[in-house]
Design an enzyme around this catalytic site. Structure first.
Site, PDB file in Angstrom:
ATOM      1  N   HIS A  20     -17.256 -34.129  41.162  1.00  0.00           N
ATOM      2  CA  HIS A  20     -16.107 -33.672  40.363  1.00  0.00           C
ATOM      3  C   HIS A  20     -15.866 -34.626  39.184  1.00  0.00           C
ATOM      4  O   HIS A  20     -15.557 -34.189  38.073  1.00  0.00           O
ATOM      5  CB  HIS A  20     -14.818 -33.671  41.209  1.00  0.00           C
ATOM      6  CG  HIS A  20     -14.809 -32.687  42.339  1.00  0.00           C
ATOM      7  ND1 HIS A  20     -14.523 -33.051  43.643  1.00  0.00           N
ATOM      8  CD2 HIS A  20     -15.026 -31.343  42.356  1.00  0.00           C
ATOM      9  CE1 HIS A  20     -14.552 -31.967  44.418  1.00  0.00           C
ATOM     10  NE2 HIS A  20     -14.878 -30.925  43.668  1.00  0.00           N
ATOM     11  N   LYS A  44      -3.987 -22.194  53.258  1.00  0.00           N
ATOM     12  CA  LYS A  44      -5.261 -22.831  53.601  1.00  0.00           C
ATOM     13  C   LYS A  44      -5.003 -24.252  54.102  1.00  0.00           C
ATOM     14  O   LYS A  44      -4.291 -25.019  53.449  1.00  0.00           O
ATOM     15  CB  LYS A  44      -6.141 -22.867  52.328  1.00  0.00           C
ATOM     16  CG  LYS A  44      -7.601 -23.130  52.617  1.00  0.00           C
ATOM     17  CD  LYS A  44      -8.425 -22.974  51.363  1.00  0.00           C
ATOM     18  CE  LYS A  44      -9.637 -23.867  51.391  1.00  0.00           C
ATOM     19  NZ  LYS A  44     -10.300 -23.974  50.107  1.00  0.00           N
ATOM     20  N   ARG A  93     -23.396 -26.279  40.547  1.00  0.00           N
ATOM     21  CA  ARG A  93     -24.368 -27.158  41.205  1.00  0.00           C
ATOM     22  C   ARG A  93     -25.700 -26.472  41.407  1.00  0.00           C
ATOM     23  O   ARG A  93     -26.747 -27.114  41.333  1.00  0.00           O
ATOM     24  CB  ARG A  93     -23.827 -27.604  42.572  1.00  0.00           C
ATOM     25  CG  ARG A  93     -22.650 -28.541  42.487  1.00  0.00           C
ATOM     26  CD  ARG A  93     -21.979 -28.661  43.812  1.00  0.00           C
ATOM     27  NE  ARG A  93     -21.509 -27.360  44.262  1.00  0.00           N
ATOM     28  CZ  ARG A  93     -20.736 -27.147  45.301  1.00  0.00           C
ATOM     29  NH1 ARG A  93     -20.370 -28.155  46.048  1.00  0.00           N
ATOM     30  NH2 ARG A  93     -20.340 -25.938  45.627  1.00  0.00           N
ATOM     31  N   SER A 131     -16.940 -31.337  48.760  1.00  0.00           N
ATOM     32  CA  SER A 131     -15.865 -31.958  49.556  1.00  0.00           C
ATOM     33  C   SER A 131     -16.065 -31.663  51.032  1.00  0.00           C
ATOM     34  O   SER A 131     -15.847 -32.531  51.883  1.00  0.00           O
ATOM     35  CB  SER A 131     -14.500 -31.417  49.117  1.00  0.00           C
ATOM     36  OG  SER A 131     -14.278 -31.687  47.764  1.00  0.00           O
TER      37      SER A 131
HETATM   38  O1  PNS Z   1     -12.552 -26.092  44.437  1.00  0.00           O
HETATM   39  P1  PNS Z   1     -12.418 -24.637  44.749  1.00  0.00           P
HETATM   40  O2  PNS Z   1     -11.759 -24.442  46.075  1.00  0.00           O
HETATM   41  O3  PNS Z   1     -13.728 -23.904  44.623  1.00  0.00           O
HETATM   42  O4  PNS Z   1     -11.428 -24.007  43.619  1.00  0.00           O
HETATM   43  C1  PNS Z   1     -11.092 -22.643  43.620  1.00  0.00           C
HETATM   44  C2  PNS Z   1      -9.918 -22.358  42.670  1.00  0.00           C
HETATM   45  C3  PNS Z   1      -8.733 -23.262  42.956  1.00  0.00           C
HETATM   46  C4  PNS Z   1     -10.350 -22.565  41.245  1.00  0.00           C
HETATM   47  C5  PNS Z   1      -9.544 -20.844  42.850  1.00  0.00           C
HETATM   48  O5  PNS Z   1      -9.374 -20.581  44.221  1.00  0.00           O
HETATM   49  C6  PNS Z   1      -8.257 -20.445  42.133  1.00  0.00           C
HETATM   50  O6  PNS Z   1      -8.199 -20.428  40.934  1.00  0.00           O
HETATM   51  N1  PNS Z   1      -7.195 -20.148  42.908  1.00  0.00           N
HETATM   52  C7  PNS Z   1      -5.899 -19.765  42.372  1.00  0.00           C
HETATM   53  C8  PNS Z   1      -5.590 -18.309  42.644  1.00  0.00           C
HETATM   54  C9  PNS Z   1      -6.196 -17.410  41.586  1.00  0.00           C
HETATM   55  O7  PNS Z   1      -5.901 -17.499  40.420  1.00  0.00           O
HETATM   56  N2  PNS Z   1      -7.092 -16.496  42.032  1.00  0.00           N
HETATM   57  C10 PNS Z   1      -7.726 -15.537  41.127  1.00  0.00           C
HETATM   58  C11 PNS Z   1      -9.031 -16.056  40.576  1.00  0.00           C
HETATM   59  S1  PNS Z   1     -10.340 -15.244  41.361  1.00  0.00           S
END
Ligand code: PNS
Length: 175
Positions: A20, A44, A93, A131
């Site tokens: 990150h 979560k 990645r 993570s």
């Molecule tokens: O590190 P991660 O868990 O892959 O990040 C995922 C994240 C936080 C970017 C994604 O889950 C997110 O944007 N969540 C907020 C809810 C949202 O806007 N969902 C619609 C997008 S598909």
């Protein structure tokens, strides 16, 4: 007058890893401001609280003057609008990340056409790093210090003491 371009780098960051940090550093070299934004998702379970994740990310990124750490709940695009940002940063990645990332980028575009998703490709040395892999390694008694910043390593050790200290790995690090 010069326009300041603020990018948002969202994620769970549970915890932040060197992968990150690599992405944040590269984004910081391109955009005027980068906001690393931690998703607070009450549905979560996370290993670290948002305060802990925030502290770890802030510590690890303090060497980058144009990077700040924040958190958000709800839709990412709503958060970007509130923060007056039109740029989402995501790291890639491997090809296996692509399908999920592509779907998310298209969904976010559907919700907010003015917002653009930028993908930054990781360094190959972080291509297998996540993570959840880090959490698993510590949980089951392994250790890695070249994959996470020192503050994260310390907190992982506190959360998941080495098995040689008498911990039962099946207890998930909690007393
Ligand atoms: O590190 P991660 O868990 O892959 O990040 C995922 C994240 C936080 C970017 C994604 O889950 C997110 O944007 N969540 C907020 C809810 C949202 O806007 N969902 C619609 C997008 S598909």
């Amino acid at each position: 007058m010069k326009r300041t371009v603020r990018a948002v780098y969202p994620g769970s960051f549970d915890p932040i890893t060197n992968g990150h940090i690599y992405i944040a550093e590269r984004a910081a070299a391109i955009f005027d401001e980068v906001r690393v934004s931690i998703l607070v998702n009450p549905q979560k379970h996370s290993t670290f609280s948002v305060e802990e994740r925030h502290a770890m990310a802030r510590e690890a990124l303090s060497y980058l003057p144009n990077v700040t750490v924040d958190h958000f709940t709800g839709l990412l695009v709503d958060y970007l609008r509130q923060e007056r940002s039109r740029v989402i940063i995501r790291g890639l990645r491997a090809m296996s990340d692509f399908e999920y990332e592509f779907q998310m980028a298209l969904m976010n575009r559907q919700l907010a056409p003015e917002i653009e998703t930028f993908f930054i490709v990781t360094d190959p040395k972080y291509s297998y790093l996540s993570s959840s892999v880090i959490r698993d390694i510590f949980q089951f008694g392994g250790t890695v210090h070249d994959m996470v910043p020192p503050g994260v390593f310390r907190r992982l050790r506190e959360r998941f003491p080495p098995i040689s200290q008498g911990r039962d790995p099946r207890r998930n690090g909690h007393a």
